[in-house]
Design a protein around this motif. Structure first.
Motif, short mmCIF file in Angstrom:
data_model
loop_
_atom_site.label_atom_id
_atom_site.label_comp_id
_atom_site.label_asym_id
_atom_site.label_seq_id
_atom_site.Cartn_x
_atom_site.Cartn_y
_atom_site.Cartn_z
N HIS A 17 0.84 -1.19 0.00
CA HIS A 17 0.00 0.00 0.00
C HIS A 17 0.89 1.25 0.00
O HIS A 17 2.08 1.17 0.32
N LEU A 18 0.28 2.40 -0.33
CA LEU A 18 0.96 3.67 -0.14
C LEU A 18 0.19 4.45 0.92
O LEU A 18 -0.78 5.14 0.63
N LEU A 19 0.63 4.30 2.17
CA LEU A 19 -0.04 4.95 3.29
C LEU A 19 0.70 6.21 3.73
O LEU A 19 0.13 7.08 4.36
N GLY A 20 1.98 6.29 3.42
CA GLY A 20 2.82 7.42 3.76
C GLY A 20 4.22 7.13 3.26
O GLY A 20 4.52 6.03 2.80
N LEU A 21 5.09 8.15 3.36
CA LEU A 21 6.45 8.00 2.87
C LEU A 21 7.46 7.72 3.97
O LEU A 21 8.64 7.53 3.69
N ALA A 22 7.03 7.68 5.21
CA ALA A 22 7.96 7.49 6.32
C ALA A 22 8.76 6.21 6.18
O ALA A 22 9.94 6.16 6.55
N ASP A 23 8.16 5.16 5.64
CA ASP A 23 8.83 3.87 5.53
C ASP A 23 9.31 3.56 4.12
O ASP A 23 9.80 2.45 3.87
N GLN A 143 -3.93 15.28 9.64
CA GLN A 143 -2.65 15.98 9.68
C GLN A 143 -1.49 15.00 9.59
O GLN A 143 -0.35 15.34 9.93
N HIS A 144 -1.75 13.79 9.09
CA HIS A 144 -0.74 12.75 9.06
C HIS A 144 0.15 12.87 7.83
O HIS A 144 1.23 13.43 7.88
N GLU A 145 -0.31 12.36 6.67
CA GLU A 145 0.52 12.40 5.46
C GLU A 145 -0.33 12.61 4.21
O GLU A 145 -1.54 12.37 4.20
N HIS A 146 0.35 13.05 3.15
CA HIS A 146 -0.23 13.18 1.82
C HIS A 146 0.87 12.74 0.84
O HIS A 146 1.51 13.56 0.19
N PRO A 147 1.12 11.43 0.76
CA PRO A 147 2.31 10.95 0.05
C PRO A 147 2.39 11.28 -1.43
O PRO A 147 3.48 11.59 -1.93
N THR A 148 1.28 11.21 -2.16
CA THR A 148 1.38 11.49 -3.59
C THR A 148 1.67 12.96 -3.87
O THR A 148 2.27 13.29 -4.90
N ALA A 185 2.44 22.86 11.40
CA ALA A 185 1.77 22.03 12.40
C ALA A 185 0.57 21.29 11.85
O ALA A 185 0.29 20.16 12.25
N HIS A 186 -0.15 21.91 10.95
CA HIS A 186 -1.40 21.32 10.46
C HIS A 186 -1.27 20.74 9.05
O HIS A 186 -2.27 20.41 8.43
N SER A 187 -0.04 20.63 8.56
CA SER A 187 0.17 20.26 7.16
C SER A 187 0.65 18.82 6.99
O SER A 187 1.76 18.47 7.39
N ARG A 188 -0.18 18.00 6.37
CA ARG A 188 0.25 16.65 6.00
C ARG A 188 1.22 16.70 4.82
O ARG A 188 2.04 15.80 4.65
N VAL A 189 1.11 17.75 4.01
CA VAL A 189 2.03 17.92 2.89
C VAL A 189 3.46 18.12 3.39
O VAL A 189 4.42 17.54 2.86
N ALA A 190 3.62 18.94 4.43
CA ALA A 190 4.95 19.19 4.98
C ALA A 190 5.57 17.91 5.50
O ALA A 190 6.74 17.61 5.25
N ARG A 191 4.80 17.12 6.22
CA ARG A 191 5.33 15.89 6.80
C ARG A 191 5.81 14.93 5.71
O ARG A 191 6.93 14.40 5.76
N SER A 192 4.98 14.71 4.69
CA SER A 192 5.37 13.79 3.62
C SER A 192 6.57 14.32 2.85
O SER A 192 7.44 13.55 2.42
#
Length: 339
Positions: A17-23, A143-148, A185-192
């Motif tokens: 799956h693509l759930l986030g880019l952390a891994d 606020q987690h991730e937006h990988p694409t 703080a509120h950006s899933r884009v920043a995290r990914s």
């Protein structure tokens, strides 16, 4: 700088799956970006459809409002010849009280092969993987991730001309300076983007008001070497690419007032024409939608240093690549371009 021959892409994705880019590691990211570049060429052809996902059923589950991401995924699926189902919470049984679990069970009963989900709650995409057998792609969860989005940003950056750099198109971002600016703080884009860009070797600077920085910033960075500042001049010093973020008013809740006014925010953190004049090689990005006169001056949005519309185009190619690879295919080749 010439490409490092040791920087190679993986042959297949190790994730289902693509759930986030952390891994996701650098070689997997390069595989997606290389595949996306091939699909980007397809989008410039007179006939933009390929049969790569013929017979595959994709369902787009959007529990939050979206324009670019929803349309981009739908177009990507159709360009790949997949069968497409669109779900909107406002026009579904969710408005009658149906839970995500029950919605997922119904989707599973329809034998969907791949589900794309956007949801206001962090972890919704992970939850969906426990409810259906098909592949899950996270199109943004709280606020987690937006990988694409981070992947299309990386593809866009790889096409930029940066003085002294010749290896960006090999997805070798070492020595590249990227500033992510705004409501961190509120950006899933920043995290990914932090996960994706640092994995590819870029030096990332986060800049914004202290009230818009995560309280648990060190934990969010997960040991990555990232510079943090609340001074725009410091963040833009030596910067190659500045990525402005929209202030997430809808996610701030009771915290509204994190900046005295939008006018003051623009004065302190907005990118204006004078910044482009001071840094003539600076490129400007934004995930959209843009609040003109807040994150970016209108003249900056419309300038030739802005690649915002390139991000939109690259979004279709990246999502084609993600869907294609997660459906079990190898790297896209010319053989896939047949009718």
């Amino acid at each position: 700088m010439t490409p490092d021959p040791t920087l190679e892409a993986a042959s297949t994705l190790r994730h289902r799956h693509l759930l986030g880019l952390a891994d996701y590691d650098a070689d997997e990211l390069r595989l997606i970006l290389q595949t996306a570049r091939a699909f980007r060429d397809v989008l410039d052809r007179p006939i933009k459809r390929v049969p790569s996902l013929r017979g595959v059923t994709c369902c787009n589950l959007f529990f939050e409002n979206s324009t670019r991401t929803r349309l981009s995924f739908e177009l990507a699926e159709k360009r790949l010849s997949a069968d497409v189902m669109n779900f909107s919470a406002s026009n579904s049984s969710v408005s009658k009280g149906e839970t995500l679990k029950d919605t997922a069970r119904n989707i599973e009963a329809m034998k969907v092969d791949l589900a794309v989900i956007r949801h206001r709650s962090a972890g919704a995409a992970h939850f969906l993987t426990r409810c259906i057998e098909g592949v899950v792609v996270n199109a943004g969860d709280g606020q987690h991730e937006h990988p694409t989005q981070a992947l299309l940003d990386a593809l866009t950056i790889s096409n930029l001309h940066v003085p002294g750099r010749s290896a960006l198109d090999a997805y070798d971002f070492r020595g590249l300076n990227v500033t992510i600016l705004g409501d961190i703080a509120h950006s899933r884009v920043a995290r990914s983007n932090v996960y994706g860009l640092t994995a590819l070797g870029a030096r990332v600077t986060l800049c914004g008001p202290r009230t818009m920085m995560p309280v648990d910033l060190e934990a969010a960075l997960d040991g990555r070497d990232v510079v943090v500042t609340d001074r725009l001049d410091e963040a833009l010093d030596g910067c190659d690419v500045a990525m402005a973020l929209r202030i997430q008013l809808e996610r701030q809740g009771d915290e509204i007032g994190l900046t005295p006014s939008l006018r003051e925010y623009h004065t302190l953190y907005g990118i204006r024409p004078e910044h482009l004049e001071a840094s003539p090689d600076l490129w400007v990005m934004h995930p959209g939608p843009v609040n003109r006169g807040v994150e970016l001056a209108g003249e900056v949005v419309d300038s030739d240093r802005s690649v915002i519309l390139d991000q939109v185009t690259n979004g279709v190619a990246v999502r084609m690549a993600v869907l294609y690879l997660l459906a079990g295919a190898d790297t896209f080749t010319d053989a896939d371009a047949g009718s």
